[in-house]
Scaffold this active site. Structure first.
Site, mmCIF file in Angstrom:
data_model
loop_
_atom_site.group_PDB
_atom_site.id
_atom_site.type_symbol
_atom_site.label_atom_id
_atom_site.label_comp_id
_atom_site.label_asym_id
_atom_site.label_seq_id
_atom_site.Cartn_x
_atom_site.Cartn_y
_atom_site.Cartn_z
ATOM 1 N N LYS A 9 -18.694 -4.974 -23.850
ATOM 2 C CA LYS A 9 -18.221 -5.480 -25.142
ATOM 3 C C LYS A 9 -18.246 -7.012 -25.126
ATOM 4 O O LYS A 9 -18.404 -7.634 -24.074
ATOM 5 C CB LYS A 9 -16.818 -4.922 -25.405
ATOM 6 N N TYR A 49 -17.599 4.223 -34.142
ATOM 7 C CA TYR A 49 -16.151 4.414 -34.074
ATOM 8 C C TYR A 49 -15.651 5.182 -35.296
ATOM 9 O O TYR A 49 -14.597 4.865 -35.852
ATOM 10 C CB TYR A 49 -15.446 3.064 -33.931
ATOM 11 N N PHE A 57 -6.132 -0.753 -37.986
ATOM 12 C CA PHE A 57 -6.647 -1.807 -37.101
ATOM 13 C C PHE A 57 -8.171 -1.807 -37.018
ATOM 14 O O PHE A 57 -8.743 -2.606 -36.268
ATOM 15 C CB PHE A 57 -6.032 -1.697 -35.697
ATOM 16 N N ARG A 85 -16.097 7.356 -17.005
ATOM 17 C CA ARG A 85 -14.786 7.204 -17.660
ATOM 18 C C ARG A 85 -13.715 6.896 -16.609
ATOM 19 O O ARG A 85 -12.796 6.120 -16.858
ATOM 20 C CB ARG A 85 -14.424 8.487 -18.433
ATOM 21 N N THR A 91 -8.096 3.604 -22.009
ATOM 22 C CA THR A 91 -8.295 2.583 -23.042
ATOM 23 C C THR A 91 -7.450 1.322 -22.819
ATOM 24 O O THR A 91 -7.950 0.208 -22.954
ATOM 25 C CB THR A 91 -7.952 3.187 -24.421
ATOM 26 N N ARG A 102 -11.195 -1.574 -16.388
ATOM 27 C CA ARG A 102 -10.161 -2.017 -17.320
ATOM 28 C C ARG A 102 -8.874 -2.379 -16.578
ATOM 29 O O ARG A 102 -8.168 -3.322 -16.948
ATOM 30 C CB ARG A 102 -9.917 -0.921 -18.364
ATOM 31 N N ASN A 112 -11.074 -4.396 -24.153
ATOM 32 C CA ASN A 112 -11.069 -3.680 -22.872
ATOM 33 C C ASN A 112 -12.454 -3.587 -22.236
ATOM 34 O O ASN A 112 -12.732 -2.678 -21.457
ATOM 35 C CB ASN A 112 -10.420 -2.310 -23.052
ATOM 36 N N HIS A 115 -17.425 0.167 -23.097
ATOM 37 C CA HIS A 115 -17.433 1.484 -23.730
ATOM 38 C C HIS A 115 -18.173 2.467 -22.834
ATOM 39 O O HIS A 115 -19.176 2.106 -22.220
ATOM 40 C CB HIS A 115 -18.153 1.430 -25.091
ATOM 41 N N GLU A 126 -24.913 8.996 -28.847
ATOM 42 C CA GLU A 126 -24.807 7.526 -28.746
ATOM 43 C C GLU A 126 -26.103 6.903 -28.218
ATOM 44 O O GLU A 126 -26.511 5.830 -28.679
ATOM 45 C CB GLU A 126 -23.604 7.157 -27.873
HETATM 46 O O1 CDP Z 1 -12.848 3.261 -25.642
HETATM 47 P P1 CDP Z 1 -12.060 4.541 -25.492
HETATM 48 O O2 CDP Z 1 -12.905 5.791 -25.605
HETATM 49 O O3 CDP Z 1 -11.210 4.518 -24.244
HETATM 50 O O4 CDP Z 1 -10.984 4.562 -26.693
HETATM 51 P P2 CDP Z 1 -11.115 5.038 -28.226
HETATM 52 O O5 CDP Z 1 -9.814 5.682 -28.570
HETATM 53 O O6 CDP Z 1 -12.368 5.806 -28.463
HETATM 54 O O7 CDP Z 1 -11.168 3.660 -29.016
HETATM 55 C C1 CDP Z 1 -12.343 2.923 -29.097
HETATM 56 C C2 CDP Z 1 -12.012 1.446 -28.986
HETATM 57 O O8 CDP Z 1 -11.261 1.012 -30.113
HETATM 58 C C3 CDP Z 1 -11.134 1.070 -27.785
HETATM 59 O O9 CDP Z 1 -11.866 0.974 -26.586
HETATM 60 C C4 CDP Z 1 -10.552 -0.256 -28.229
HETATM 61 O O10 CDP Z 1 -11.475 -1.325 -28.047
HETATM 62 C C5 CDP Z 1 -10.355 -0.007 -29.729
HETATM 63 N N1 CDP Z 1 -8.961 0.423 -30.012
HETATM 64 C C6 CDP Z 1 -8.034 -0.530 -30.429
HETATM 65 O O11 CDP Z 1 -8.400 -1.697 -30.574
HETATM 66 N N2 CDP Z 1 -6.752 -0.153 -30.680
HETATM 67 C C7 CDP Z 1 -6.349 1.135 -30.530
HETATM 68 N N3 CDP Z 1 -5.086 1.478 -30.783
HETATM 69 C C8 CDP Z 1 -7.281 2.100 -30.108
HETATM 70 C C9 CDP Z 1 -8.592 1.719 -29.854
HETATM 71 MG MG MG Z 2 -13.862 6.587 -27.245
#
Ligand code: CDP
Ligand code: MG
Length: 132
Positions: A9, A49, A57, A85, A91, A102, A112, A115, A126
């Site tokens: 990112k 997303y 947000f 993962r 996350t 992370r 973070n 991805h 993807e």
């Molecule tokens: O990236 P990951 O699969 O762990 O998490 P996700 O739930 O699929 O969310 C995608 C991305 O959105 C996260 O990696 C964060 O960068 C962002 N995010 C955020 O800014 N605030 C949150 N409460 C949840 C996700």
């Molecule tokens: Mg995700």
């Protein structure tokens, strides 16, 4: 062979951590079979997303993810989806264990660094989205 989509990112680029993230993938023995630097726009982020597009947000995610270049990669190996993962950690960087990407480099749940696809099925979607 199982494949996943990994993407550094903009904060990883800004902080000069792209190489260290790539190193962790290589050290694990996974193969990077394609890679490209890109600048994302809101449209592709709404797709990528989609599960977050209705969240309050989401505009902040768009601002973050369009703030600089990302590096997308196709990574191959046995069990690579779940393994990556684990290597990334959860996350929220404050929840992620030290030793994970992370856990070592992030301290919040937005910026973070990386991805990684969350299932074999989503990995293929993807890869198609970003590599055609
Ligand atoms: O990236 P990951 O699969 O762990 O998490 P996700 O739930 O699929 O969310 C995608 C991305 O959105 C996260 O990696 C964060 O960068 C962002 N995010 C955020 O800014 N605030 C949150 N409460 C949840 C996700
Ligand atoms: Mg995700």
């Amino acid at each position: 062979m199982e494949r996943t989509y990994i993407m550094t990112k903009p904060d990883a680029y800004e902080r000069g951590l792209v190489g260290r993230i790539i190193t962790r993938i290589e050290e694990k023995g996974f193969k990077i079979t394609d890679m490209k630097m890109m600048r994302l726009d809101e449209n592709i982020l709404k797709e990528h997303y989609a599960h977050l597009a209705d969240k309050p947000f989401f505009p902040e995610i768009v601002e973050y993810m369009t703030s600089g270049p990302v590096v997308g990669m196709i990574v191959e190996g046995n069990g690579v989806v779940d393994s990556m993962r684990k290597i990334m950690g959860p996350t929220d960087g404050l929840e992620a264990m030290p030793g994970t990407i992370r856990g070592d480099f992030a301290n919040n749940k937005s910026e973070n660094l990386v991805h990684g696809s969350d299932s074999v099925e989503n990995a293929e979607i993807e890869i198609k989205r970003f590599f055609g």
